[in-house]
Scaffold this motif. Structure first.
Motif, short mmCIF file in Angstrom:
data_model
loop_
_atom_site.label_atom_id
_atom_site.label_comp_id
_atom_site.label_asym_id
_atom_site.label_seq_id
_atom_site.Cartn_x
_atom_site.Cartn_y
_atom_site.Cartn_z
N UNK A 15 4.45 0.24 1.42
CA UNK A 15 4.57 -0.60 2.66
C UNK A 15 3.34 -1.64 3.11
N UNK A 16 3.27 -1.70 4.30
CA UNK A 16 2.15 -2.76 4.83
C UNK A 16 1.63 -2.17 6.18
N UNK A 25 0.71 -1.06 0.10
CA UNK A 25 -0.12 0.20 0.13
C UNK A 25 0.87 1.36 0.02
N UNK A 26 0.48 2.47 -0.93
CA UNK A 26 1.19 3.54 -0.57
C UNK A 26 0.66 4.51 0.47
N UNK A 27 1.33 5.24 1.00
CA UNK A 27 0.76 6.03 2.02
C UNK A 27 1.63 7.27 1.94
N UNK A 28 1.27 8.54 2.55
CA UNK A 28 2.08 9.57 2.25
C UNK A 28 1.16 10.68 3.24
N UNK A 29 1.86 11.70 3.57
CA UNK A 29 1.30 12.81 4.52
C UNK A 29 0.91 14.13 3.38
N UNK A 33 -3.38 5.08 17.16
CA UNK A 33 -2.06 4.80 16.62
C UNK A 33 -2.07 3.82 15.44
N UNK A 34 -1.01 4.07 14.77
CA UNK A 34 -1.12 3.31 13.44
C UNK A 34 0.65 3.09 13.03
N UNK A 35 0.88 1.89 12.73
CA UNK A 35 2.21 1.79 12.36
C UNK A 35 2.35 0.99 10.88
N UNK A 36 3.25 1.41 10.31
CA UNK A 36 3.53 1.06 8.86
C UNK A 36 4.77 0.77 8.51
N UNK A 37 5.00 -0.28 7.97
CA UNK A 37 6.58 -0.80 7.61
C UNK A 37 6.70 -0.81 6.03
#
Length: 301
Positions: A276-277, A259-263, A294-298
């Protein structure tokens, strides 16, 4: 700033309609060919490369094999951009082109592991081009002084995230990754629907995770083996409690997917961007109105 993810759309033979990368990495598997140990073949059905595990490999279809005769090596060059791995890059001299027709609404795209001077995104509604943007991939963040401006050399960014383009069902999205005079490369492409999850709270944490081997032998001499690295992103998101079901549904949708993630926003994003995932996501609910999730992405290598 806000935290966004792009829920990835599956890219299959239905969606991927054209590419300038030929799918001829190795010969296609043939039932009548007797393969020796180490021989390589491809399947145009699975779009993967298989390696023969032993001599006398005759009539064993790699698609139905249990691993006794064939080892599933990796995706073919053309399909490496969609195999949920960043380390397997698709490559082609000068430029890579993909034409994709979404089977679901798609308003965002992210490209990772790029070797390119520019990226062009076009969207076609039948014969009409309704969107056309070219992005120069020079990374000005490496200019930290007058000296580096003149003598630091050109550094190219390795990823690009874009949202808000009209990638509706039936439109054709053309992607051109250009590296004129060199080999264009891309590790992974994510297309899908952009979701704003919530506002990033203060003190997000970005950790460098080294996968290199570092230690000592019996004589005290250093053992250093260079390997890849990843990042761990820990954020707390401020979300209206009434939107908790929406956020939970999105987390369930992307679980186990690259998955793509960004601010996004007016402030600096501090490197909160990647492929990441989802590793962990807690949801303590504050019935007063807003909850902190709370969120954790690797990231992937």
């Amino acid at each position: 700033m806000d935290f966004n993810i792009i829920a990835p759309m599956a890219v299959t033979d239905v969606e991927l309609t054209a590419s300038n990368i030929p799918e001829d990495d190795h010969p296609e598997w043939a039932a009548g060919t007797n393969y020796a140990k180490g021989d390589l073949v491809i399947s145009l059905t699975s779009h993967r490369i298989y390696q023969s595990m032993q001599d006398g490999n005759l009539g064993n279809d790699p698609l139905t094999d249990d691993g006794s005769w064939w080892f599933d090596l990796r995706a073919t060059n053309r399909w490496s951009a969609f195999d949920q791995r960043r380390s397997n890059t698709a490559s082609h001299p000068d430029q890579i082109t993909y034409s994709i027709t979404p089977t679901q609404d798609c308003d965002a795209i992210a490209l990772f592991g790029l070797t390119a001077g520019s990226v062009r995104i076009e969207v076609w509604d039948g014969p009409s081009r309704i969107y056309d943007q070219t992005f120069v991939m020079v990374d000005t963040g490496h200019v930290v002084s007058v000296y580096t401006w003149f003598f630091g050399g050109i550094v190219y960014t390795r990823q690009k995230v874009l949202n808000g383009f009209p990638g509706y069902i039936g439109h054709r999205i053309d992607i051109t990754i250009a590296a004129v005079g060199a080999t264009a490369k891309v590790g992974h492409i994510v297309l899908g629907r952009n979701h704003l999850l919530g506002q990033v709270m203060n003190l997000p944490r970005i950790s460098f995770v080294s996968h290199s081997r570092k230690g000592y032998d019996d004589f005290g001499d250093e053992i250093l083996v260079k390997r890849g690295s990843t990042r761990k992103i820990e954020v707390a998101l401020l979300v209206p409690t009434i939107q908790a079901p929406r956020v939970m549904d999105i987390m369930a949708e992307i679980d186990g997917l690259a998955t793509a993630f960004y601010a996004s926003g007016t402030g600096p994003t501090y490197g909160i961007e990647g492929l990441g995932f989802l590793d962990d996501h807690g949801q303590p609910l504050d019935v007063a109105g807003e909850s902190t999730f709370p969120l954790i992405m690797k990231t992937l290598k």
